[in-house]
Design an enzyme around this catalytic site. Structure first.
Site, PDB file in Angstrom:
ATOM      1  N   GLY A 238      -1.684  -3.157 -10.746  1.00 35.51           N
ATOM      2  CA  GLY A 238      -0.816  -2.917  -9.588  1.00 35.51           C
ATOM      3  C   GLY A 238       0.611  -2.692 -10.009  1.00 35.51           C
ATOM      4  O   GLY A 238       0.982  -2.954 -11.153  1.00 35.51           O
ATOM      5  N   PRO A 239       1.434  -2.213  -9.073  1.00 39.69           N
ATOM      6  CA  PRO A 239       2.845  -1.951  -9.383  1.00 39.69           C
ATOM      7  C   PRO A 239       3.579  -3.239  -9.775  1.00 39.69           C
ATOM      8  O   PRO A 239       3.074  -4.338  -9.515  1.00 39.69           O
ATOM      9  CB  PRO A 239       3.411  -1.400  -8.077  1.00 39.69           C
ATOM     10  CG  PRO A 239       2.259  -1.155  -7.191  1.00 39.69           C
ATOM     11  CD  PRO A 239       1.101  -1.927  -7.680  1.00 39.69           C
ATOM     12  N   PRO A 240       4.749  -3.107 -10.385  1.00 35.98           N
ATOM     13  CA  PRO A 240       5.500  -4.297 -10.811  1.00 35.98           C
ATOM     14  C   PRO A 240       5.837  -5.208  -9.628  1.00 35.98           C
ATOM     15  O   PRO A 240       6.108  -4.727  -8.530  1.00 35.98           O
ATOM     16  CB  PRO A 240       6.790  -3.730 -11.395  1.00 35.98           C
ATOM     17  CG  PRO A 240       6.525  -2.300 -11.636  1.00 35.98           C
ATOM     18  CD  PRO A 240       5.439  -1.875 -10.723  1.00 35.98           C
ATOM     19  N   GLY A 243       2.574  -9.583  -7.828  1.00 35.25           N
ATOM     20  CA  GLY A 243       1.981 -10.920  -7.865  1.00 35.25           C
ATOM     21  C   GLY A 243       0.785 -11.062  -8.790  1.00 35.25           C
ATOM     22  O   GLY A 243      -0.017 -11.976  -8.611  1.00 35.25           O
ATOM     23  N   LYS A 244       0.667 -10.207  -9.792  1.00 34.34           N
ATOM     24  CA  LYS A 244      -0.488 -10.301 -10.716  1.00 34.34           C
ATOM     25  C   LYS A 244      -0.400 -11.576 -11.548  1.00 34.34           C
ATOM     26  O   LYS A 244      -1.356 -12.337 -11.655  1.00 34.34           O
ATOM     27  CB  LYS A 244      -0.531  -9.071 -11.633  1.00 34.34           C
ATOM     28  CG  LYS A 244      -0.683  -7.782 -10.864  1.00 34.34           C
ATOM     29  CD  LYS A 244      -0.718  -6.583 -11.759  1.00 34.34           C
ATOM     30  CE  LYS A 244       0.630  -6.271 -12.379  1.00 34.34           C
ATOM     31  NZ  LYS A 244       1.663  -5.888 -11.409  1.00 34.34           N
ATOM     32  N   HIS A 461      28.500  14.764   7.096  1.00 35.55           N
ATOM     33  CA  HIS A 461      27.330  14.870   6.209  1.00 35.55           C
ATOM     34  C   HIS A 461      26.201  13.962   6.721  1.00 35.55           C
ATOM     35  O   HIS A 461      25.063  14.408   6.906  1.00 35.55           O
ATOM     36  CB  HIS A 461      27.764  14.446   4.798  1.00 35.55           C
ATOM     37  CG  HIS A 461      26.692  14.546   3.770  1.00 35.55           C
ATOM     38  ND1 HIS A 461      26.633  15.547   2.837  1.00 35.55           N
ATOM     39  CD2 HIS A 461      25.622  13.749   3.517  1.00 35.55           C
ATOM     40  CE1 HIS A 461      25.591  15.371   2.058  1.00 35.55           C
ATOM     41  NE2 HIS A 461      24.955  14.261   2.456  1.00 35.55           N
ATOM     42  N   GLU A 462      26.532  12.710   6.998  1.00 37.12           N
ATOM     43  CA  GLU A 462      25.504  11.764   7.443  1.00 37.12           C
ATOM     44  C   GLU A 462      24.981  12.146   8.827  1.00 37.12           C
ATOM     45  O   GLU A 462      23.782  12.050   9.087  1.00 37.12           O
ATOM     46  CB  GLU A 462      26.051  10.325   7.470  1.00 37.12           C
ATOM     47  CG  GLU A 462      26.491   9.783   6.114  1.00 37.12           C
ATOM     48  CD  GLU A 462      25.459   9.947   5.023  1.00 37.12           C
ATOM     49  OE1 GLU A 462      24.244   9.949   5.320  1.00 37.12           O
ATOM     50  OE2 GLU A 462      25.857  10.109   3.856  1.00 37.12           O
ATOM     51  N   ASP A 537      20.778  14.327  -2.951  1.00 35.88           N
ATOM     52  CA  ASP A 537      19.865  14.920  -1.960  1.00 35.88           C
ATOM     53  C   ASP A 537      19.131  16.106  -2.569  1.00 35.88           C
ATOM     54  O   ASP A 537      17.921  16.243  -2.445  1.00 35.88           O
ATOM     55  CB  ASP A 537      20.657  15.448  -0.744  1.00 35.88           C
ATOM     56  CG  ASP A 537      21.289  14.323   0.058  1.00 35.88           C
ATOM     57  OD1 ASP A 537      20.776  13.198  -0.039  1.00 35.88           O
ATOM     58  OD2 ASP A 537      22.285  14.589   0.759  1.00 35.88           O
TER      59      ASP A 537
HETATM   60  P1  ATP Z   1       4.866  -7.342 -13.446  1.00 30.82           P
HETATM   61  O1  ATP Z   1       3.758  -6.367 -13.419  1.00 30.82           O
HETATM   62  O2  ATP Z   1       6.207  -6.705 -13.384  1.00 30.82           O
HETATM   63  O3  ATP Z   1       4.729  -8.399 -14.480  1.00 30.82           O
HETATM   64  P2  ATP Z   1       3.666  -9.062 -11.521  1.00 30.82           P
HETATM   65  O4  ATP Z   1       2.779  -8.296 -10.629  1.00 30.82           O
HETATM   66  O5  ATP Z   1       3.040  -9.848 -12.589  1.00 30.82           O
HETATM   67  O6  ATP Z   1       4.801  -8.108 -12.069  1.00 30.82           O
HETATM   68  P3  ATP Z   1       4.677 -11.532 -10.610  1.00 30.82           P
HETATM   69  O7  ATP Z   1       5.378 -11.934 -11.852  1.00 30.82           O
HETATM   70  O8  ATP Z   1       3.365 -12.160 -10.350  1.00 30.82           O
HETATM   71  O9  ATP Z   1       4.543  -9.979 -10.590  1.00 30.82           O
HETATM   72  O10 ATP Z   1       5.590 -11.740  -9.331  1.00 30.82           O
HETATM   73  C1  ATP Z   1       6.980 -11.916  -9.433  1.00 30.82           C
HETATM   74  C2  ATP Z   1       7.472 -12.812  -8.328  1.00 30.82           C
HETATM   75  O11 ATP Z   1       7.323 -12.175  -7.080  1.00 30.82           O
HETATM   76  C3  ATP Z   1       6.701 -14.100  -8.215  1.00 30.82           C
HETATM   77  O12 ATP Z   1       7.231 -15.092  -9.010  1.00 30.82           O
HETATM   78  C4  ATP Z   1       6.828 -14.437  -6.740  1.00 30.82           C
HETATM   79  O13 ATP Z   1       8.025 -15.126  -6.504  1.00 30.82           O
HETATM   80  C5  ATP Z   1       6.948 -13.094  -6.071  1.00 30.82           C
HETATM   81  N1  ATP Z   1       5.653 -12.647  -5.498  1.00 30.82           N
HETATM   82  C6  ATP Z   1       4.992 -11.527  -5.827  1.00 30.82           C
HETATM   83  N2  ATP Z   1       3.871 -11.396  -5.088  1.00 30.82           N
HETATM   84  C7  ATP Z   1       3.811 -12.462  -4.290  1.00 30.82           C
HETATM   85  C8  ATP Z   1       2.867 -12.906  -3.302  1.00 30.82           C
HETATM   86  N3  ATP Z   1       1.787 -12.208  -3.004  1.00 30.82           N
HETATM   87  N4  ATP Z   1       3.137 -14.067  -2.675  1.00 30.82           N
HETATM   88  C9  ATP Z   1       4.241 -14.772  -2.955  1.00 30.82           C
HETATM   89  N5  ATP Z   1       5.149 -14.416  -3.876  1.00 30.82           N
HETATM   90  C10 ATP Z   1       4.958 -13.273  -4.534  1.00 30.82           C
END
Ligand code: ATP
Length: 663
Positions: A238-240, A243-244, A461-462, A537
């Site tokens: 998943g993206p950075p 919460g992995k 512009h805006e 833009d």
């Molecule tokens: P990366 O790929 O960049 O390592 P990651 O997916 O491992 O990122 P985490 O390190 O797990 O990301 O999440 C970073 C922080 O974001 C966590 O410490 C938490 O505070 C918050 N966070 C992310 N997802 C959740 C979630 N589903 N619930 C609660 N907090 C979350």
């Protein structure tokens, strides 16, 4: 007047350090060699004086050292006479023992000749001045000079080895441990570190999948009885910031099995073979603890596809490490009872062999949270924050499309910081709005110096952006327009999608392009000039158009072809299409941009008076919201549309929605 020193608060403290002992010893040696025992030192003299002494029969022998220094030893009577002699004499303090004088000689032969001559000249019968020749080393000085460079080299080498083995994962900083994996065993009894599934909001499917894996380990027999094989691993993708790592930590906190955690980069080392040996060691440790879970964070550091950079042999070490991981996960050896969890942002660049069933059997997607999940994440992170009663979490969730869990955690913290800065006792809604603005748009720069004309041009512009977006139903609804400078931009038009799902079609992208060009066109229509402020833009619009033509197959002329390279493995020097196609792609990009331009220009020309009205309002209020725009432009195309045709909730989501800001 003398400057008054304000050193009242300075506390001088002496801290004991072994360096002080060394410094003391060295100082003592130096002092002893200079002043030790109050020793008398030989007098440095010259040949003429010595010649005189030989003629008077006062010299017993001359010792020539290293062919360049002559040490003169006087007779006992002469020594006694000089020491008893005149207070002002140079020779009053000559040593009683050893040499009394020394002088530098030019050539041994000449000295020999001169001494003989002086003896002859003395006319004395008993004047046997003995000449002796010696080669002497300077003792410790020489030894040190020879040894010091080696000591230095060995020291530097040792320092590097130590810091490398310590820094890059070698256990305990010992060179012998460089091949050992420094996996951390999770201590779930430590309440400070313990993370449970309660701390992970949303991600319900991922939680079920991952808990099942823990179940495999704990109740393996139940599965084996039915003939099922226990999976070897699961990959969290998943993206950075989604919460992995947090999910893996929660598994460690909830599972009643040992949990070893290590990062992919901990295997990487300068020495050849160290990565592979660390992988072996990690699995060795895991097998001893089985049933057990191993978690490898950022596995792309070692799991990148092999053989892509054939020209650079520097990859051999990484490939060895990966090969070892492949064998450990599904090789000849059994690793029953060990399940490997790994996390990565880029599953697309991982080696196919790593991803096949039998190694990482399961891939668990941990995507960006939807509006409901964002609300749950806000609930988790707002637990410890002192909140004003009026805070509506669903409002916050709606304001943050495209935000990851980490972004939301950041918003909560930033809001608390902003409230503290303003000396509030509770965090209020406006603090959250300011935090979101800051995270999306950058730091506010209210004090940026701008002339009145520049501010009006920014407002025009805006207003141009906002008007085009207001009129086109495929654009995201405008949320607010501001002329407060933030980050690199002088003003911004914010739009947030109404619903979570965004089914991106060519119509949506074409409308987006028109919206992006609106700002520049409004300036052109009102001032007749082209401003450089529209750079970002134009850059974004051009990128979208190229993507439409070359990636999404949205141009009829190019056809349904995509030149997108998801794995990023294509070399950057050759294009995957011919020169002819390149010309056609450029032509299509230009056509689409031109059409978007004409569309936006038609709207702006028709509404120019209203754009000027909006610019006036902007200059007065700095930030205006959708409700301020309604009296000027009427109902927006999106709201008119929604009235006739209700939005479908379950349309397929292809691209994650996000807050869009046009500078
Ligand atoms: P990366 O790929 O960049 O390592 P990651 O997916 O491992 O990122 P985490 O390190 O797990 O990301 O999440 C970073 C922080 O974001 C966590 O410490 C938490 O505070 C918050 N966070 C992310 N997802 C959740 C979630 N589903 N619930 C609660 N907090 C979350």
């Amino acid at each position: 007047m003398a400057k008054k020193k304000n050193n009242k608060n300075i506390i001088y403290s002496f801290r004991f350090n072994f360096m002080w002992i060394w410094a003391g010893i060295i100082a003592a040696i130096i002092l002893y060699s200079f002043f030790g025992e109050g020793r008398a030192l030989p007098v440095t003299s010259e040949w003429n004086t010595v010649e005189q002494m030989i003629r008077q029969g006062e010299v017993e022998r001359i010792k020539v050292v290293n062919k360049n220094t002559a040490q003169v030893y006087l007779t006992d009577e002469a020594i006694a006479a000089y020491r008893a002699g005149d207070e002002n004499s140079r020779f009053k303090n000559i040593p009683e023992q050893g040499e009394q004088l020394n002088f530098t000689i030019g050539s041994v032969d000449i000295l020999d000749r001169d001494v003989k001559q002086a003896v002859e000249d003395s006319g004395l019968e008993d004047n046997p001045v003995a000449l002796e020749y010696f080669n002497e080393s300077t003792g410790w000085g020489d030894v040190l000079l020879n040894i010091l460079p080696w000591v230095f080299l060995v020291g530097v080498w040792f320092f590097f080895i130590r810091s490398m083995s310590r820094g890059a994962g070698g256990a305990g900083g010992n060179i012998m441990n460089v091949g050992k994996a420094r996996a951390q065993e999770f201590d779930k009894d430590n309440p400070d570190k313990r993370v449970t599934f309660k701390d992970v909001a949303g991600l319900s499917e991922a939680k079920i999948e991952i808990m099942e894996i823990v179940d495999f380990l704990r109740k393996a027999d139940k599965y084996r009885e039915l003939g099922a094989k226990i999976p070897k691993g699961a990959l969290l993708v998943g993206p950075p910031g989604t919460g992995k790592t947090l999910l893996a930590k929660a598994v460690a906190g909830e599972a009643n099995v040992p949990f070893l955690s290590i990062s992919g980069s901990d295997f990487v080392e300068m020495f050849v073979g160290v990565g592979a040996s660390r992988v072996r060691d990690l699995f060795e440790q895991a097998k001893q603890k089985a049933p057990c879970i191993v978690f490898i964070d950022e596995i792309d550091a070692i799991g990148r596809a092999r053989g892509k950079n054939a020209g650079f042999s520097g990859n051999d070490e990484r490939e060895n490490t990966l090969n070892q991981l492949l064998t450990e996960m599904d090789g000849f050896q059994t690793n029953a009872g060990v399940i490997v969890l790994a996390a990565t942002n880029r599953a697309d660049i991982l080696d196919k062999a790593l991803m096949r069933a039998g190694r990482f059997d399961r891939q668990i997607d941990v995507g960006l949270p939807d509006v409901k999940e964002r609300e749950e994440i806000f609930n988790v992170h707002l637990r410890h924050i002192k909140l004003d009663e009026g805070i509506d979490r669903s409002f916050l969730a709606k304001q943050t499309p495209g935000f990851s869990g980490a972004d939301i955690a950041n918003v909560c913290n930033e809001a608390a910081l902003i409230a503290a800065r303003n000396n509030k006792s509770k965090v209020e809604r406006e603090d959250f709005v300011a935090a979101i603005d800051r995270i999306v748009g950058g730091l506010e720069k209210r004090h940026k110096t701008m002339s009145q004309a520049e501010r009006r041009a920014t407002a025009i512009h805006e207003a141009g952006h906002a008007t085009v977006m207001w009129r086109l139903k495929d654009c995201d609804p405008v949320l607010k327009v501001t002329v407060i400078p933030r980050g690199n931009s002088l003003g911004a038009t914010w739009s947030v999608p109404d619903e979570e799902r965004v089914h991106v079609t060519n119509e949506v992208l074409e409308a987006k392009l028109a919206g992006m060009l609106g700002g520049r066109i409004a300036e052109e229509v009102n001032y007749g000039t082209l401003g450089a402020g529209a750079l970002s833009d134009l850059e974004r619009a051009t990128k979208i158009t190229y993507a439409m033509v070359a990636y999404y197959g949205m141009s009829k002329k190019i056809g349904p072809i995509s030149y997108y390279d998801a794995a990023g493995t294509r070399d950057t020097f050759t294009k995957p299409f011919s020169e002819h196609t390149a010309v056609e792609i450029d032509g299509e990009v230009r056509r689409i941009m031109e059409e978007a331009y004409q569309r936006a220009r038609a709207i702006i020309e028709a509404d120019n008076e209203k754009i000027n009205q909006m610019a006036d309002l902007l200059l007065e209020k700095e930030t205006i919201y959708a409700e301020d725009i309604v009296p000027i432009l009427g109902a927006s195309a999106q709201t008119k549309d929604a009235a006739t045709e209700p939005a479908t909730e379950d349309a397929p989501a292809t691209v994650a929605a996000g807050v869009t800001v046009a500078d």
